[in-house]
Design a protein around this motif. Structure first.
Motif, PDB file in Angstrom:
ATOM      1  N   ARG A  20       8.084 -14.566  30.904  1.00 36.39           N
ATOM      2  CA  ARG A  20       8.001 -15.908  30.331  1.00 36.39           C
ATOM      3  C   ARG A  20       9.357 -16.605  30.403  1.00 36.39           C
ATOM      4  NH1 ARG A  20       3.643 -13.655  28.917  1.00 36.39           N
ATOM      5  NH2 ARG A  20       1.893 -14.648  27.908  1.00 36.39           N
ATOM      6  N   GLY A  21       9.300 -17.916  30.520  1.00 37.98           N
ATOM      7  CA  GLY A  21      10.521 -18.701  30.583  1.00 37.98           C
ATOM      8  C   GLY A  21      11.269 -18.695  29.260  1.00 37.98           C
ATOM      9  N   THR A  22      12.562 -18.887  29.341  1.00 37.14           N
ATOM     10  CA  THR A  22      13.375 -19.031  28.138  1.00 37.14           C
ATOM     11  C   THR A  22      13.156 -20.432  27.578  1.00 37.14           C
ATOM     12  OG1 THR A  22      15.273 -19.932  29.322  1.00 37.14           O
ATOM     13  CG2 THR A  22      15.137 -17.506  29.135  1.00 37.14           C
ATOM     14  N   PRO A  23      13.524 -20.675  26.332  1.00 36.25           N
ATOM     15  CA  PRO A  23      13.402 -22.038  25.799  1.00 36.25           C
ATOM     16  C   PRO A  23      14.122 -23.082  26.652  1.00 36.25           C
ATOM     17  CG  PRO A  23      13.717 -20.499  23.999  1.00 36.25           C
ATOM     18  CD  PRO A  23      13.907 -19.713  25.282  1.00 36.25           C
ATOM     19  N   ALA A  24      15.292 -22.732  27.186  1.00 33.49           N
ATOM     20  CA  ALA A  24      16.030 -23.679  28.034  1.00 33.49           C
ATOM     21  C   ALA A  24      15.276 -23.953  29.333  1.00 33.49           C
ATOM     22  CB  ALA A  24      17.423 -23.143  28.338  1.00 33.49           C
ATOM     23  N   GLU A  25      14.720 -22.907  29.936  1.00 35.77           N
ATOM     24  CA  GLU A  25      13.943 -23.096  31.167  1.00 35.77           C
ATOM     25  C   GLU A  25      12.710 -23.946  30.905  1.00 35.77           C
ATOM     26  OE1 GLU A  25      14.731 -19.058  33.760  1.00 35.77           O
ATOM     27  OE2 GLU A  25      13.401 -18.910  32.014  1.00 35.77           O
ATOM     28  N   ILE A  26      12.025 -23.660  29.823  1.00 31.04           N
ATOM     29  CA  ILE A  26      10.807 -24.404  29.486  1.00 31.04           C
ATOM     30  C   ILE A  26      11.134 -25.876  29.258  1.00 31.04           C
ATOM     31  CG2 ILE A  26       8.949 -24.658  27.786  1.00 31.04           C
ATOM     32  CD1 ILE A  26       9.121 -21.541  27.479  1.00 31.04           C
ATOM     33  N   ALA A  27      12.260 -26.156  28.627  1.00 36.70           N
ATOM     34  CA  ALA A  27      12.677 -27.552  28.428  1.00 36.70           C
ATOM     35  C   ALA A  27      12.871 -28.251  29.773  1.00 36.70           C
ATOM     36  CB  ALA A  27      13.949 -27.613  27.592  1.00 36.70           C
ATOM     37  N   LEU A  28      13.479 -27.564  30.727  1.00 37.42           N
ATOM     38  CA  LEU A  28      13.660 -28.130  32.069  1.00 37.42           C
ATOM     39  C   LEU A  28      12.316 -28.328  32.758  1.00 37.42           C
ATOM     40  CD1 LEU A  28      16.779 -26.198  33.391  1.00 37.42           C
ATOM     41  CD2 LEU A  28      16.630 -28.621  32.795  1.00 37.42           C
ATOM     42  N   TRP A  29      11.434 -27.352  32.635  1.00 38.59           N
ATOM     43  CA  TRP A  29      10.108 -27.469  33.253  1.00 38.59           C
ATOM     44  C   TRP A  29       9.347 -28.640  32.637  1.00 38.59           C
ATOM     45  CZ3 TRP A  29       8.891 -21.598  32.417  1.00 38.59           C
ATOM     46  CH2 TRP A  29       9.694 -20.841  33.276  1.00 38.59           C
ATOM     47  N   ARG A  30       9.510 -28.819  31.329  1.00 35.30           N
ATOM     48  CA  ARG A  30       8.834 -29.931  30.638  1.00 35.30           C
ATOM     49  C   ARG A  30       9.337 -31.275  31.195  1.00 35.30           C
ATOM     50  NH1 ARG A  30       5.678 -29.259  26.443  1.00 35.30           N
ATOM     51  NH2 ARG A  30       6.561 -27.259  25.866  1.00 35.30           N
ATOM     52  N   GLU A  31      10.646 -31.378  31.409  1.00 39.04           N
ATOM     53  CA  GLU A  31      11.215 -32.604  31.995  1.00 39.04           C
ATOM     54  C   GLU A  31      10.684 -32.829  33.409  1.00 39.04           C
ATOM     55  OE1 GLU A  31      15.490 -32.635  31.881  1.00 39.04           O
ATOM     56  OE2 GLU A  31      15.522 -32.135  29.738  1.00 39.04           O
ATOM     57  N   ASP A  32      10.647 -31.759  34.194  1.00 41.18           N
ATOM     58  CA  ASP A  32      10.135 -31.853  35.564  1.00 41.18           C
ATOM     59  C   ASP A  32       8.668 -32.284  35.569  1.00 41.18           C
ATOM     60  OD1 ASP A  32      12.596 -31.058  36.551  1.00 41.18           O
ATOM     61  OD2 ASP A  32      11.963 -28.982  36.943  1.00 41.18           O
ATOM     62  N   MET A  33       7.893 -31.729  34.636  1.00 40.39           N
ATOM     63  CA  MET A  33       6.480 -32.088  34.564  1.00 40.39           C
ATOM     64  C   MET A  33       6.315 -33.558  34.190  1.00 40.39           C
ATOM     65  SD  MET A  33       3.308 -30.316  32.548  1.00 40.39           S
ATOM     66  CE  MET A  33       3.353 -31.245  31.031  1.00 40.39           C
ATOM     67  N   ALA A  34       7.115 -34.041  33.272  1.00 38.50           N
ATOM     68  CA  ALA A  34       7.040 -35.445  32.875  1.00 38.50           C
ATOM     69  C   ALA A  34       7.369 -36.353  34.060  1.00 38.50           C
ATOM     70  CB  ALA A  34       7.977 -35.717  31.705  1.00 38.50           C
ATOM     71  N   GLU A  35       8.357 -35.955  34.835  1.00 40.68           N
ATOM     72  CA  GLU A  35       8.740 -36.732  36.025  1.00 40.68           C
ATOM     73  C   GLU A  35       7.609 -36.716  37.064  1.00 40.68           C
ATOM     74  OE1 GLU A  35      12.287 -36.173  39.113  1.00 40.68           O
ATOM     75  OE2 GLU A  35      12.940 -36.216  37.006  1.00 40.68           O
ATOM     76  N   SER A  36       7.026 -35.546  37.273  1.00 41.48           N
ATOM     77  CA  SER A  36       5.918 -35.434  38.227  1.00 41.48           C
ATOM     78  C   SER A  36       4.722 -36.259  37.778  1.00 41.48           C
ATOM     79  CB  SER A  36       5.487 -33.973  38.373  1.00 41.48           C
ATOM     80  OG  SER A  36       6.496 -33.217  38.962  1.00 41.48           O
ATOM     81  N   ARG A  37       4.442 -36.222  36.477  1.00 33.36           N
ATOM     82  CA  ARG A  37       3.322 -36.997  35.950  1.00 33.36           C
ATOM     83  C   ARG A  37       3.570 -38.489  36.150  1.00 33.36           C
ATOM     84  NH1 ARG A  37       0.563 -39.770  32.490  1.00 33.36           N
ATOM     85  NH2 ARG A  37      -1.395 -39.014  31.626  1.00 33.36           N
ATOM     86  N   ALA A  38       4.804 -38.934  35.914  1.00 32.49           N
ATOM     87  CA  ALA A  38       5.142 -40.344  36.111  1.00 32.49           C
ATOM     88  C   ALA A  38       4.921 -40.754  37.564  1.00 32.49           C
ATOM     89  CB  ALA A  38       6.585 -40.605  35.696  1.00 32.49           C
ATOM     90  N   ASN A  39       5.274 -39.869  38.491  1.00 32.49           N
ATOM     91  CA  ASN A  39       5.045 -40.160  39.907  1.00 32.49           C
ATOM     92  C   ASN A  39       3.553 -40.243  40.221  1.00 32.49           C
ATOM     93  OD1 ASN A  39       7.757 -40.320  40.592  1.00 32.49           O
ATOM     94  ND2 ASN A  39       7.903 -38.131  41.004  1.00 32.49           N
ATOM     95  N   LEU A  40       2.765 -39.381  39.606  1.00 36.95           N
ATOM     96  CA  LEU A  40       1.316 -39.440  39.820  1.00 36.95           C
ATOM     97  C   LEU A  40       0.745 -40.762  39.314  1.00 36.95           C
ATOM     98  CD1 LEU A  40       0.232 -35.824  38.846  1.00 36.95           C
ATOM     99  CD2 LEU A  40       0.179 -36.845  41.133  1.00 36.95           C
ATOM    100  N   VAL A  41       1.222 -41.204  38.171  1.00 38.10           N
ATOM    101  CA  VAL A  41       0.751 -42.470  37.600  1.00 38.10           C
ATOM    102  C   VAL A  41       1.111 -43.625  38.531  1.00 38.10           C
ATOM    103  CG1 VAL A  41       1.036 -44.083  35.678  1.00 38.10           C
ATOM    104  CG2 VAL A  41       0.742 -41.637  35.224  1.00 38.10           C
ATOM    105  N   ILE A  42       2.314 -43.592  39.083  1.00 41.52           N
ATOM    106  CA  ILE A  42       2.731 -44.630  40.027  1.00 41.52           C
ATOM    107  C   ILE A  42       1.781 -44.667  41.225  1.00 41.52           C
ATOM    108  CG2 ILE A  42       4.521 -45.242  41.720  1.00 41.52           C
ATOM    109  CD1 ILE A  42       6.574 -44.254  39.580  1.00 41.52           C
ATOM    110  N   GLU A  43       1.338 -43.495  41.657  1.00 39.69           N
ATOM    111  CA  GLU A  43       0.425 -43.400  42.801  1.00 39.69           C
ATOM    112  C   GLU A  43      -1.034 -43.600  42.388  1.00 39.69           C
ATOM    113  OE1 GLU A  43       1.308 -43.065  46.010  1.00 39.69           O
ATOM    114  OE2 GLU A  43       3.407 -43.144  45.385  1.00 39.69           O
ATOM    115  N   ASP A  44      -1.259 -44.002  41.138  1.00 39.53           N
ATOM    116  CA  ASP A  44      -2.607 -44.228  40.598  1.00 39.53           C
ATOM    117  C   ASP A  44      -3.468 -42.960  40.648  1.00 39.53           C
ATOM    118  OD1 ASP A  44      -4.392 -45.855  39.248  1.00 39.53           O
ATOM    119  OD2 ASP A  44      -5.406 -46.485  41.098  1.00 39.53           O
TER     120      ASP A  44
END
Length: 94
Positions: A20-44
């Motif tokens: 399992r990821g460490t809390p620091a890794e999970i925080a980074l993954w959460r940021e990456d996921m938010a960025e990816s989700r924003a890109n998906l929204v841009i692409e409708d």
């Protein structure tokens, strides 16, 4: 549309042996996921609330991104899925 039973998937994820990821890794993954989700929204290509819940649960469980991809492939019974994962493909209703 595919609906994931989040708690059933969570139980299967917990049966997988992985580091399992460490809390620091999970925080980074959460940021990456938010960025990816924003890109998906841009692409409708807006994820459903159920899809958001699935990925949120994976973060809550500390699943590393490469394993998230493999679990998703297995859930969808994709030909490239790792058949050794103890994850049951979901039944498609559509």
């Amino acid at each position: 549309m595919i609906e994931f039973d989040i708690e059933a998937v969570r139980a299967q994820v917990r049966a997988v042996d992985f580091m399992r990821g460490t809390p620091a890794e999970i925080a980074l993954w959460r940021e990456d996921m938010a960025e990816s989700r924003a890109n998906l929204v841009i692409e409708d290509m807006i994820p459903t609330p159920n899809e958001d819940a699935l990925f949120g649960m994976m973060l809550d469980e500390g699943v590393p991104p490469p394993l998230v991809s493999q679990i998703l492939l297995r859930l969808l019974d994709h030909p490239d899925a790792d058949r050794s994962l103890p994850v049951t493909p979901i039944e498609r209703t559509t």
